[in-house]
Design a protein around this motif. Structure first.
Motif, mmCIF file in Angstrom:
data_model
loop_
_atom_site.group_PDB
_atom_site.id
_atom_site.type_symbol
_atom_site.label_atom_id
_atom_site.label_comp_id
_atom_site.label_asym_id
_atom_site.label_seq_id
_atom_site.Cartn_x
_atom_site.Cartn_y
_atom_site.Cartn_z
ATOM 1 N N ASP A 46 16.642 40.357 -44.687
ATOM 2 C CA ASP A 46 17.578 40.231 -43.558
ATOM 3 C C ASP A 46 17.061 39.268 -42.493
ATOM 4 O OD1 ASP A 46 19.178 42.045 -44.813
ATOM 5 O OD2 ASP A 46 18.510 43.763 -43.631
ATOM 6 N N VAL A 47 15.776 39.011 -42.525
ATOM 7 C CA VAL A 47 15.168 38.102 -41.570
ATOM 8 C C VAL A 47 13.963 37.454 -42.251
ATOM 9 C CG1 VAL A 47 13.659 39.844 -40.554
ATOM 10 C CG2 VAL A 47 14.297 37.872 -39.199
ATOM 11 N N HIS A 48 13.663 36.230 -41.892
ATOM 12 C CA HIS A 48 12.505 35.542 -42.446
ATOM 13 C C HIS A 48 11.362 35.624 -41.438
ATOM 14 C CE1 HIS A 48 9.959 32.232 -43.909
ATOM 15 N NE2 HIS A 48 10.515 32.482 -45.083
ATOM 16 N N ALA A 49 10.135 35.623 -41.942
ATOM 17 C CA ALA A 49 8.981 35.691 -41.052
ATOM 18 C C ALA A 49 8.998 34.582 -40.004
ATOM 19 C CB ALA A 49 7.685 35.627 -41.870
ATOM 20 N N SER A 50 9.470 33.395 -40.378
ATOM 21 C CA SER A 50 9.519 32.292 -39.419
ATOM 22 C C SER A 50 10.495 32.593 -38.282
ATOM 23 C CB SER A 50 9.908 30.995 -40.125
ATOM 24 O OG SER A 50 11.217 31.094 -40.675
ATOM 25 N N GLU A 51 11.551 33.332 -38.576
ATOM 26 C CA GLU A 51 12.509 33.705 -37.533
ATOM 27 C C GLU A 51 11.941 34.771 -36.609
ATOM 28 O OE1 GLU A 51 16.745 32.909 -39.742
ATOM 29 O OE2 GLU A 51 15.543 34.582 -40.452
ATOM 30 N N LEU A 86 2.944 44.995 -43.440
ATOM 31 C CA LEU A 86 3.457 44.487 -42.157
ATOM 32 C C LEU A 86 3.739 42.990 -42.244
ATOM 33 C CD1 LEU A 86 1.196 46.492 -39.672
ATOM 34 C CD2 LEU A 86 3.648 46.778 -40.038
ATOM 35 N N SER A 87 4.131 42.552 -43.409
ATOM 36 C CA SER A 87 4.332 41.127 -43.658
ATOM 37 C C SER A 87 5.378 40.530 -42.726
ATOM 38 C CB SER A 87 4.761 40.901 -45.108
ATOM 39 O OG SER A 87 4.882 39.529 -45.385
ATOM 40 N N GLY A 88 4.960 39.467 -42.014
ATOM 41 C CA GLY A 88 5.869 38.740 -41.125
ATOM 42 C C GLY A 88 5.911 39.243 -39.710
ATOM 43 N N VAL A 89 5.239 40.359 -39.408
ATOM 44 C CA VAL A 89 5.329 40.969 -38.082
ATOM 45 C C VAL A 89 4.399 40.235 -37.108
ATOM 46 C CG1 VAL A 89 4.972 43.072 -36.739
ATOM 47 C CG2 VAL A 89 5.932 43.202 -39.052
ATOM 48 N N PRO A 90 4.923 39.741 -35.992
ATOM 49 C CA PRO A 90 4.082 39.057 -35.002
ATOM 50 C C PRO A 90 3.274 40.048 -34.177
ATOM 51 C CG PRO A 90 6.355 39.091 -34.257
ATOM 52 C CD PRO A 90 6.355 39.721 -35.620
ATOM 53 N N VAL A 132 1.182 38.402 -38.358
ATOM 54 C CA VAL A 132 1.169 37.002 -37.944
ATOM 55 C C VAL A 132 0.682 36.930 -36.497
ATOM 56 C CG1 VAL A 132 2.546 34.931 -37.566
ATOM 57 C CG2 VAL A 132 3.053 36.441 -39.504
ATOM 58 N N CYS A 133 -0.488 36.333 -36.295
ATOM 59 C CA CYS A 133 -1.046 36.227 -34.948
ATOM 60 C C CYS A 133 -0.292 35.165 -34.159
ATOM 61 C CB CYS A 133 -2.534 35.886 -35.022
ATOM 62 S SG CYS A 133 -3.303 35.695 -33.411
#
Length: 493
Positions: A46-51, A86-90, A132-133
């Motif tokens: 539903d959302v990409h990590a870059s978004e 937690l893939s993609g989580v800032p 994602v730091c």
């Protein structure tokens, strides 16, 4: 159990390029989600990590110029997020910790131009988890003061009341989570540096048992040995998952991912006076009494007990001697590795005062501090024997103004004010207990007040189970600070 706002099953496309067309409202929806919920969005497509990264940076751009919680941002992704839970989580890393490619100042002018080169074992675990730091969070210089205001970065402001101190030393992490800039942020705790700002900002702050997690630093000192690394979060499940991902297998029986609330009656010992003998102020006492009533309502046996028999002034002196020894080691290392010695203007007055006090104490300073700590450990374990959990206030006062613990004040003033404001949090670092600040009290006026819970060394799972139960009984996820993304742009308070 863990209800968070549902998002329509559609590709998420936040309008982060401008504040038009409801873009900030969409960012506010994401800001309300904890890390687990954001990771689930990514996993479903539903959302990409870059978004998520783009939206997070937009939130930082919107409020950080005011709050100054983030001191360094990572504008470009370092690569695909790991395939962990937690893939993609800032998230943010406290500036006490090295992170490759990011400025690593430790809140000090001495290291203002320093850039991290190595990844710690702790950082590797977080990367493998898929986090994602997005930058570094503000702290006091070297983590020495319970405030987040430095001569390098200025003051980090409190999102509930801009005139109040964000406390510290992990104030940047607590403010960033409380303001919805990130769902969770790394923090560490050598004497309450994680739990105190979590309490002040109305978020969840858990300190693991000493040695529970893999190393987050290459430093070696008595002060480093007392310091536990973890995160500040808005949900217990984020904190519990974070702990499972950073556990050291050599510590003993792993905690794993604690997922459920406690299911048995606990025997909870409690007192209110701090290790310095200070009684809580009226608003803190009211919050404490409310917490006791809640625990009784939940079926627990809450028993007032005598606090440990401690020599408070001697324990405080030993604590800051150990801190001074750590900083003295840093100064000595810098003096050996560069052409000129560390200059007076490169460290704050309080930092120099701790170094000078340690050096003046002579070669027996550290052995004496260790002996004082050993006596405190025995006193604490004796006082709490037979109890599953210990309840106390986090601090004796709910808040203090910006500048109250300014690093330019004299050592004597700062130690006196610290002794007046801070509760028993340093004691739990000395003992090595797991401990947590739980955001249970949100007054109509003023800042939040957390309550402090601790368990025996190694009993991390029990504390997290109690935290889940308290979160169910008194949900805090919809309490947002006035200076937060959801409150400013999403129509919630």
């Amino acid at each position: 159990m863990h209800a968070f706002p549902a998002l329509a099953r559609k590709r998420w496309r936040p309008h982060v390029g401008s504040l038009q067309d409801g873009g900030m409202k969409e960012l506010a929806v994401l800001a309300r989600l904890d890390g687990v919920a954001q990771a689930e969005l990514c996993a479903r497509g539903d959302v990409h990590a870059s978004e998520l990264l783009e939206a997070c940076l937009a939130r930082i751009d919107a409020l950080n110029p005011l709050l100054r919680a983030v001191v360094t941002t990572a504008r470009e992704s370092s690569g695909p997020a790991g395939a962990g839970p937690l893939s993609g989580v800032p998230f943010l890393v406290k500036d006490s910790t090295e992170w490759p490619g990011l400025r690593w100042s430790m809140g000090s002018r001495l290291f203002a131009a320093n850039v991290g080169r190595r990844q710690t074992p702790y950082g590797k675990r977080l990367e493998e988890a898929g986090l994602v730091c997005v930058g570094k969070s503000a702290m006091s210089e070297m983590g020495l003061l319970f405030s987040t205001e430095t001569l390098l970065e200025g003051a980090t402001l409190h999102p509930w009341d801009l005139s109040c101190s964000a406390t510290g030393s992990s104030g940047g992490s607590a403010v960033a989570v409380a303001a919805g800039l990130v769902p969770l942020a790394h923090a560490n705790d050598g004497g309450g540096s994680l739990r105190v700002p979590a309490s002040a900002c109305g978020v969840f702050g858990f300190k693991p048992s000493r040695g529970r997690t893999v190393p987050a630093s290459f430093a070696r000192s008595d002060f480093a040995a007392m310091t536990s690394d973890h995160c500040i979060s808005r949900s217990v499940r984020d904190s519990a998952l974070f702990l499972s991902l950073t556990e050291d297998a050599s510590f003993g029986t792993p905690v794993g991912f604690v997922r459920e609330p406690v299911s048995r009656r606990l025997r909870i010992g409690t007192w209110t006076r701090t290790m310095m003998g200070v009684a809580p102020e009226p608003d803190v006492l009211r919050a404490y009494e409310d917490a006791v009533a809640l625990l009784v309502e939940l079926g627990h046996d809450v028993v007032p007990i005598a606090p440990p028999r401690l020599e408070g002034p001697a324990l405080s002196s030993a604590f800051f001697r150990v801190a001074g020894a750590a900083v003295a080691g840093i100064v000595e290392l810098m003096d050996r590795t560069r052409e000129e010695p560390v200059q007076i203007e490169e460290l704050e007055p309080f930092t120099w005062a701790l170094v000078e006090d340690f050096q003046a104490a002579g070669p027996e300073a550290l052995p004496q501090a260790r002996a004082t700590f050993s006596q405190a450990v025995q006193a604490y374990l004796e006082a709490t024997r037979g109890y599953d959990v210990v309840l106390t206030p986090v601090t004796s006062s709910a808040s203090w103004p910006v500048g109250h613990l300014s690093p330019v004040l004299s050592r004597e003033v700062l130690l006196r004010r610290t002794a007046r404001s801070i509760g028993d949090t340093p004691l739990h670092n000395i003992v090595g207990c797991p401990a947590m600040s739980v955001p249970l009290h949100f007054p109509e006026a003023g800042v939040p007040i957390g309550m402090h819970f601790a368990a025996a060394p190694g009993a991390d799972a029990l504390l997290l189970e109690l935290a889940y139960q308290l979160e169910e009984a008194r949900p805090w996820k919809d309490h947002w600070a006035p200076y937060s993304i959801p409150a400013r742009f999403g129509g919630s308070r």
